[in-house]
Write a protein that holds these residues in place. Structure first.
Motif, short mmCIF file in Angstrom:
data_model
loop_
_atom_site.label_atom_id
_atom_site.label_comp_id
_atom_site.label_asym_id
_atom_site.label_seq_id
_atom_site.Cartn_x
_atom_site.Cartn_y
_atom_site.Cartn_z
N ASN A 26 -31.93 -15.46 -15.45
CA ASN A 26 -31.66 -15.36 -14.02
C ASN A 26 -32.91 -15.77 -13.27
O ASN A 26 -33.73 -14.92 -12.92
N PRO A 27 -33.07 -17.05 -12.98
CA PRO A 27 -34.31 -17.53 -12.35
C PRO A 27 -34.52 -17.03 -10.92
O PRO A 27 -35.62 -17.15 -10.39
N GLU A 28 -33.49 -16.46 -10.31
CA GLU A 28 -33.64 -15.94 -8.96
C GLU A 28 -34.45 -14.64 -8.92
O GLU A 28 -34.92 -14.25 -7.86
N MET A 29 -34.58 -13.97 -10.05
CA MET A 29 -35.32 -12.71 -10.11
C MET A 29 -36.49 -12.86 -11.07
O MET A 29 -36.33 -13.41 -12.15
N ASP A 30 -37.64 -12.34 -10.66
CA ASP A 30 -38.76 -12.32 -11.60
C ASP A 30 -38.66 -11.04 -12.44
O ASP A 30 -37.78 -10.21 -12.23
N LYS A 31 -39.58 -10.89 -13.35
CA LYS A 31 -39.53 -9.77 -14.30
C LYS A 31 -39.63 -8.42 -13.57
O LYS A 31 -38.92 -7.48 -13.92
N ASP A 32 -40.47 -8.33 -12.55
CA ASP A 32 -40.62 -7.07 -11.82
C ASP A 32 -39.37 -6.72 -11.03
O ASP A 32 -38.96 -5.56 -10.98
N GLN A 33 -38.75 -7.71 -10.41
CA GLN A 33 -37.51 -7.47 -9.67
C GLN A 33 -36.40 -7.03 -10.61
O GLN A 33 -35.62 -6.13 -10.30
N LEU A 34 -36.32 -7.68 -11.76
CA LEU A 34 -35.32 -7.32 -12.76
C LEU A 34 -35.55 -5.90 -13.25
O LEU A 34 -34.60 -5.12 -13.40
N SER A 35 -36.79 -5.55 -13.49
CA SER A 35 -37.13 -4.21 -13.94
C SER A 35 -36.73 -3.17 -12.89
O SER A 35 -36.14 -2.14 -13.22
N ASP A 36 -37.02 -3.44 -11.62
CA ASP A 36 -36.62 -2.53 -10.54
C ASP A 36 -35.11 -2.41 -10.46
O ASP A 36 -34.57 -1.31 -10.28
N PHE A 37 -34.42 -3.54 -10.57
CA PHE A 37 -32.95 -3.53 -10.51
C PHE A 37 -32.37 -2.68 -11.64
O PHE A 37 -31.49 -1.84 -11.40
N LEU A 38 -32.84 -2.87 -12.86
CA LEU A 38 -32.31 -2.11 -14.00
C LEU A 38 -32.65 -0.62 -13.88
O LEU A 38 -31.87 0.23 -14.29
N ARG A 39 -33.79 -0.33 -13.33
CA ARG A 39 -34.19 1.07 -13.12
C ARG A 39 -33.21 1.74 -12.14
O ARG A 39 -32.69 2.82 -12.41
N VAL A 40 -32.95 1.10 -11.02
CA VAL A 40 -32.04 1.67 -10.02
C VAL A 40 -30.59 1.67 -10.54
O VAL A 40 -29.84 2.61 -10.32
N LEU A 41 -30.24 0.62 -11.26
CA LEU A 41 -28.89 0.54 -11.84
C LEU A 41 -28.64 1.68 -12.81
O LEU A 41 -27.52 2.17 -12.92
N SER A 42 -29.69 2.14 -13.50
CA SER A 42 -29.55 3.26 -14.44
C SER A 42 -29.15 4.55 -13.74
O SER A 42 -28.63 5.46 -14.38
N LEU A 43 -29.37 4.64 -12.45
CA LEU A 43 -28.91 5.79 -11.68
C LEU A 43 -27.54 5.52 -11.06
O LEU A 43 -26.70 6.41 -11.02
N HIS A 44 -27.30 4.32 -10.63
CA HIS A 44 -26.03 4.00 -9.95
C HIS A 44 -24.84 3.93 -10.92
O HIS A 44 -23.74 4.34 -10.56
N VAL A 45 -25.04 3.39 -12.10
CA VAL A 45 -23.94 3.26 -13.06
C VAL A 45 -23.30 4.61 -13.38
O VAL A 45 -22.07 4.74 -13.33
N PRO A 46 -24.07 5.66 -13.72
CA PRO A 46 -23.39 6.93 -14.02
C PRO A 46 -22.63 7.51 -12.84
O PRO A 46 -21.57 8.11 -13.02
N VAL A 47 -23.13 7.32 -11.63
CA VAL A 47 -22.42 7.82 -10.46
C VAL A 47 -21.06 7.13 -10.33
O VAL A 47 -20.03 7.79 -10.14
N TRP A 48 -21.03 5.81 -10.47
CA TRP A 48 -19.77 5.08 -10.39
C TRP A 48 -18.87 5.38 -11.59
O TRP A 48 -17.63 5.39 -11.45
N MET A 49 -19.46 5.65 -12.75
CA MET A 49 -18.65 6.02 -13.92
C MET A 49 -17.95 7.36 -13.70
O MET A 49 -16.80 7.54 -14.11
N VAL A 50 -18.65 8.30 -13.09
CA VAL A 50 -18.04 9.60 -12.79
C VAL A 50 -16.88 9.43 -11.80
O VAL A 50 -15.80 10.00 -12.00
N LEU A 51 -17.09 8.65 -10.76
CA LEU A 51 -16.01 8.39 -9.80
C LEU A 51 -14.81 7.73 -10.48
O LEU A 51 -13.65 8.11 -10.25
#
Length: 186
Positions: free
Chosen positions: A120-145
């Protein structure tokens, strides 16, 4: 990690729907178990032993047994919701107690952030790392819903309506998790 996990569980639902006409509930449940065993065998043959695949099959088998015993397909219909709730609980525990972002850890372990960033050339490694970190919190919330909606559909809606909530609904929940995580990091 087994990429087959994304699709695991679809075949038993399809078998359940195809074999379950009026008065054919037992046949549909046995068919779902057989299709689940086929999926498990294929997954193990292609990717080897994966604890998520095996545990998902065991959960499904236990809930099918409960459905067969009670003559009520409700338990089979909620097996995926229960597996999702367990996964969400583990992810939230890791986030809150262990201060671990499971999706980030999995990406680093199984694929590598450099490789993912190159995809994904639109994101650098730090942006990807931040996205996956935040996604690790958002995914379980949406899974519960999604799990709560699936249980509601299993109890009150038709078989086909439940299947539409359960299968495509999970993908919609994951897409919404990605969108909400992307919005949160901006």
């Amino acid at each position: 990690m087994n990429s087959f996990l994304i699709w695991f569980g679809i075949l038993p639902v399809v078998g359940f729907l195809a074999l379950g006409g009026r008065g054919q509930q037992r046949r549909a449940l046995w068919g779902a178990l057989a299709f689940g065993a086929l999926e498990l065998g294929y997954s193990l043959a292609v990717a080897g032993i994966d604890y998520l695949t095996v545990s998902s099959f065991i959960i499904m088998a236990v809930f099918i047994a409960m459905s067969l015993r009670t003559h009520d397909d409700f338990f089979f219909k909620i097996h995926g919701a229960m597996a999702n709730l367990a996964t969400a609980a583990i992810m939230l525990f890791a986030w809150v107690v262990l201060h671990k972002a499971m999706l980030l850890d999995a990406a680093e372990k199984y694929v590598g952030l450099d490789k993912l960033a190159a995809m994904n050339p639109e994101m650098d490694k730090d942006q990807l790392s931040d996205f996956l970190r935040v996604l690790s919190l958002h995914v379980p919330v949406w899974m519960v819903l999604h799990a709560f909606l699936t249980v509601h559909a299993a109890r009150y809606w038709s078989r086909w309506a439940w299947a539409l909530v359960y299968l495509p609904g999970l993908f919609v929940a994951l897409i919404l998790a990605a969108i909400s995580a992307q919005v949160a990091i901006r």
